[in-house]
Motif scaffolding. Sequence first.
Motif, PDB file in Angstrom:
ATOM      1  N   LEU A 163      15.068  22.213  23.770  1.00  0.00           N
ATOM      2  CA  LEU A 163      16.197  22.050  22.858  1.00  0.00           C
ATOM      3  C   LEU A 163      17.496  22.431  23.549  1.00  0.00           C
ATOM      4  O   LEU A 163      17.522  23.314  24.414  1.00  0.00           O
ATOM      5  N   THR A 164      18.572  21.765  23.138  1.00  0.00           N
ATOM      6  CA  THR A 164      19.921  22.148  23.544  1.00  0.00           C
ATOM      7  C   THR A 164      20.723  22.474  22.288  1.00  0.00           C
ATOM      8  O   THR A 164      20.651  21.747  21.287  1.00  0.00           O
ATOM      9  N   LEU A 165      21.484  23.549  22.352  1.00  0.00           N
ATOM     10  CA  LEU A 165      22.305  23.991  21.226  1.00  0.00           C
ATOM     11  C   LEU A 165      23.754  24.088  21.675  1.00  0.00           C
ATOM     12  O   LEU A 165      24.046  24.599  22.763  1.00  0.00           O
ATOM     13  N   LYS A 166      24.649  23.605  20.825  1.00  0.00           N
ATOM     14  CA  LYS A 166      26.086  23.706  21.089  1.00  0.00           C
ATOM     15  C   LYS A 166      26.801  23.970  19.775  1.00  0.00           C
ATOM     16  O   LYS A 166      26.621  23.230  18.803  1.00  0.00           O
ATOM     17  N   TYR A 167      27.605  25.025  19.759  1.00  0.00           N
ATOM     18  CA  TYR A 167      28.322  25.425  18.550  1.00  0.00           C
ATOM     19  C   TYR A 167      29.800  25.114  18.701  1.00  0.00           C
ATOM     20  O   TYR A 167      30.421  25.459  19.717  1.00  0.00           O
ATOM     21  N   LEU A 168      30.370  24.435  17.691  1.00  0.00           N
ATOM     22  CA  LEU A 168      31.790  24.090  17.661  1.00  0.00           C
ATOM     23  C   LEU A 168      32.445  24.886  16.536  1.00  0.00           C
ATOM     24  O   LEU A 168      32.353  24.512  15.357  1.00  0.00           O
ATOM     25  N   PRO A 169      33.084  26.015  16.855  1.00  0.00           N
ATOM     26  CA  PRO A 169      33.608  26.875  15.779  1.00  0.00           C
ATOM     27  C   PRO A 169      34.790  26.275  15.034  1.00  0.00           C
ATOM     28  O   PRO A 169      34.981  26.559  13.852  1.00  0.00           O
ATOM     29  N   THR A 170      35.600  25.455  15.696  1.00  0.00           N
ATOM     30  CA  THR A 170      36.786  24.912  15.029  1.00  0.00           C
ATOM     31  C   THR A 170      36.401  23.965  13.899  1.00  0.00           C
ATOM     32  O   THR A 170      36.902  24.070  12.774  1.00  0.00           O
ATOM     33  N   SER A 171      35.508  23.047  14.179  1.00  0.00           N
ATOM     34  CA  SER A 171      35.051  22.097  13.160  1.00  0.00           C
ATOM     35  C   SER A 171      33.854  22.599  12.374  1.00  0.00           C
ATOM     36  O   SER A 171      33.359  21.880  11.499  1.00  0.00           O
ATOM     37  N   GLN A 172      33.366  23.805  12.672  1.00  0.00           N
ATOM     38  CA  GLN A 172      32.220  24.404  11.976  1.00  0.00           C
ATOM     39  C   GLN A 172      31.016  23.457  12.021  1.00  0.00           C
ATOM     40  O   GLN A 172      30.414  23.108  11.005  1.00  0.00           O
ATOM     41  N   ARG A 173      30.664  23.053  13.243  1.00  0.00           N
ATOM     42  CA  ARG A 173      29.538  22.144  13.435  1.00  0.00           C
ATOM     43  C   ARG A 173      28.581  22.702  14.475  1.00  0.00           C
ATOM     44  O   ARG A 173      28.969  23.504  15.328  1.00  0.00           O
ATOM     45  N   LEU A 174      27.348  22.231  14.377  1.00  0.00           N
ATOM     46  CA  LEU A 174      26.291  22.654  15.295  1.00  0.00           C
ATOM     47  C   LEU A 174      25.566  21.418  15.797  1.00  0.00           C
ATOM     48  O   LEU A 174      25.086  20.604  15.002  1.00  0.00           O
ATOM     49  N   GLU A 175      25.512  21.276  17.117  1.00  0.00           N
ATOM     50  CA  GLU A 175      24.824  20.152  17.747  1.00  0.00           C
ATOM     51  C   GLU A 175      23.458  20.619  18.246  1.00  0.00           C
ATOM     52  O   GLU A 175      23.365  21.583  19.008  1.00  0.00           O
ATOM     53  N   VAL A 176      22.419  19.933  17.800  1.00  0.00           N
ATOM     54  CA  VAL A 176      21.046  20.228  18.213  1.00  0.00           C
ATOM     55  C   VAL A 176      20.527  19.014  18.971  1.00  0.00           C
ATOM     56  O   VAL A 176      20.451  17.911  18.416  1.00  0.00           O
ATOM     57  N   GLY A 177      20.193  19.229  20.218  1.00  0.00           N
ATOM     58  CA  GLY A 177      19.684  18.146  21.050  1.00  0.00           C
ATOM     59  C   GLY A 177      18.203  18.312  21.330  1.00  0.00           C
ATOM     60  O   GLY A 177      17.762  19.375  21.778  1.00  0.00           O
ATOM     61  N   LEU A 178      17.426  17.290  21.038  1.00  0.00           N
ATOM     62  CA  LEU A 178      15.991  17.273  21.333  1.00  0.00           C
ATOM     63  C   LEU A 178      15.785  16.438  22.587  1.00  0.00           C
ATOM     64  O   LEU A 178      15.944  15.213  22.566  1.00  0.00           O
ATOM     65  N   LEU A 179      15.444  17.109  23.687  1.00  0.00           N
ATOM     66  CA  LEU A 179      15.313  16.421  24.965  1.00  0.00           C
ATOM     67  C   LEU A 179      13.878  15.992  25.244  1.00  0.00           C
ATOM     68  O   LEU A 179      13.599  14.812  25.417  1.00  0.00           O
TER      69      LEU A 179
END
Length: 419
Positions: free
Chosen positions: A288-304
């Motif tokens: 898994l890859t995780l990326k947090y974007l605090p400005t837009s309050q979003r979370l990206e979850v990548g399934l590799l």
Amino acid sequence: MLTFVEFPADVELLSTGQLRMPFSDAVKYCILGISILLLLVALAILIWQIFRCFSETHTSYPHQDTVNTDLLYSEEKPSGAENYASPPSTKVVDVRAEARRLTRCLSRASFPSEQNYAESDMREHQTINRVHGSLRFSVYYDQLQAFLVVTVLQVEGLVGSSQTSGLQPFVKIRLMWAGSEGTELESQEGQVTPSVLWTVLQEWRTRVVKGSCNPLYGDQFSCILQDNKDMINHITLRMEVRNFDKFSRHTVLGEIRVPLGKMNISFPLELQEDLQIPQKDLVGEVLLTLKYLPTSQRLEVGLLKVRTAIAEPSSDAVMHARISIQCNQSKLRYQKTSAVHRCPVTVFNEVLMFSLPDVPLEQCKILVSVYETPSTGRSNKCLLGHLSVGKDRSSEDEHWTLMVRSVRQPVAKWHGLLL
């Protein structure tokens, strides 16, 4: 034209003194007394409110150590200064410390802490420990035909008689095959132990018996294994006793595990084993890859990638994953990946975007479930395993902490897929 109206001579205007109220003197004095009493009550309420306001003003400040300003003066005072009073003492109030204390109190009262999650897990663990019982079954394996027969006979002593009316037990059977070794897992004591990837060869379930703590089954299941003499030594029979629930997940009451390679089952062997606490098996690994974007309050979850052990390669099996976010014990809408042909290392390379609600990031966790379906239809969907990544899970704190530190940068890590 003006018109003049003449009043009669006997009609006279009434003066103010001539107005009389049609009440007796006793009624008048009663009304006067009631009005005076209401005035006194209003004055008493006003005085009480003023006293309360001043008392709250004095007690709102926290109790701090007083600093006597006498120490600021020299001990050698002039003789004339003895007649004067010393300077008044001063209270030092740390406003920032008080603000931090109030913030901690509000945050603890508004959101559940990690201790609450631990207490809920402890309660669930205690409820599982309260369930007692045993399972009676028989196993037979024909080596010439590689034919395995499992018969579920009876479950005994599940719960007390007071809880029998709502009990609907059934038995779920899995043939677990120990495949290749996975990544090394680190235990709580710091010891690194190699893990084994398990594969579900067959899966059955018995019928549901309602309202009985000693249900009789007699259900028989059979399958043909591969023509490999050493395969039976790597198979473990996992049998779970569950309580059927029509509107929610079935409750696991207990389980037993029987390694078939350590028993002589060339003839029908009847056994009775006590139910144990259910445990999870490692059936795969997910990158898994995780990326947090605090400005837009979003979370990206990548399934590799998804790595699983396959005992019998099938050309018509496809795999997909379902990912959802749980914030403050409420699940958001899940998202599905595309279906990919299953192989030992299945490559997805997909990134899903989730919009988080206005809650602290520590109260969120990621839930990933991997399913296998035949390419011909969707009727036989089978759960391969699931995992969760969050701050409340001690084993996943490393990936979560790296994601929080690496803002706007994806962080990849392997996670165990459990079943």
